[in-house]
Design an enzyme around this catalytic site. Sequence first.
Site, PDB file in Angstrom:
ATOM      1  N   CYS A   1       0.834  -1.209   0.000  1.00  0.00           N
ATOM      2  CA  CYS A   1       0.000   0.000   0.000  1.00  0.00           C
ATOM      3  C   CYS A   1       0.866   1.255   0.000  1.00  0.00           C
ATOM      4  CB  CYS A   1      -0.930   0.000   1.209  1.00  0.00           C
ATOM      5  SG  CYS A   1      -2.026   1.436   1.261  1.00  0.00           S
TER       6      CYS A   1
ATOM      7  N   GLY B   1       1.763  10.733   7.991  1.00  0.00           N
ATOM      8  CA  GLY B   1       1.693  10.474   9.421  1.00  0.00           C
ATOM      9  C   GLY B   1       2.547   9.303   9.854  1.00  0.00           C
TER      10      GLY B   1
ATOM     11  N   CYS C   1      -5.786  -2.784   7.781  1.00  0.00           N
ATOM     12  CA  CYS C   1      -6.915  -1.844   7.795  1.00  0.00           C
ATOM     13  C   CYS C   1      -8.181  -2.392   7.148  1.00  0.00           C
ATOM     14  CB  CYS C   1      -6.518  -0.530   7.132  1.00  0.00           C
ATOM     15  SG  CYS C   1      -6.228  -0.634   5.340  1.00  0.00           S
TER      16      CYS C   1
END
Length: 167
Positions: A58, A82, A156
């Site tokens: 990803c 982040g 996720c």
Amino acid sequence: YIWNSNKTDDIADAKNVADRLGIEHFVFDLSEDFQKSVIEYFVKTYLSGATPNPCIVCNKTIKFDKLFEKAFELGFEKIATGHYCRLEKDEQSGRFLLRKAVDHTKDQSYVLYSLSQEQLSRTLFPLGSYTKAQIRALAEQNDLVTAHKSDSQDICFIKDGNYRRFL
């Protein structure tokens, strides 16, 4: 780009933070790319008996290929993420070096190993020099809605951790 079952809430939170910080907020639907690059890779790898690492795929294909592409189309020279890691430029070689985050319990430098020098040169990692507790405190001091939001964990797109049901 955000992928999870609470996508609408996460987009609203990101918009709220961007508004609070006075920066523009953009949303890109990369779900088709995510399905093809990350989920299909995960399923194929898992079913072949190997151990997939979808976060690495990803980061490479979505966050640092597609997201870069979108950012540059909009005229931005750099992106900030982040990820908890630090970036350092070696003055002798001119190369960018990924370094572990100050908060070793949150370090994510290992999932970024596949980034190119070009990608590293155009990326900012503002969280890497702070601990998670310091970031939470800064978010709280600035009344950001994400100050107490739970950390993302595990894969996720498999919210309950049940790989068998997902497959």
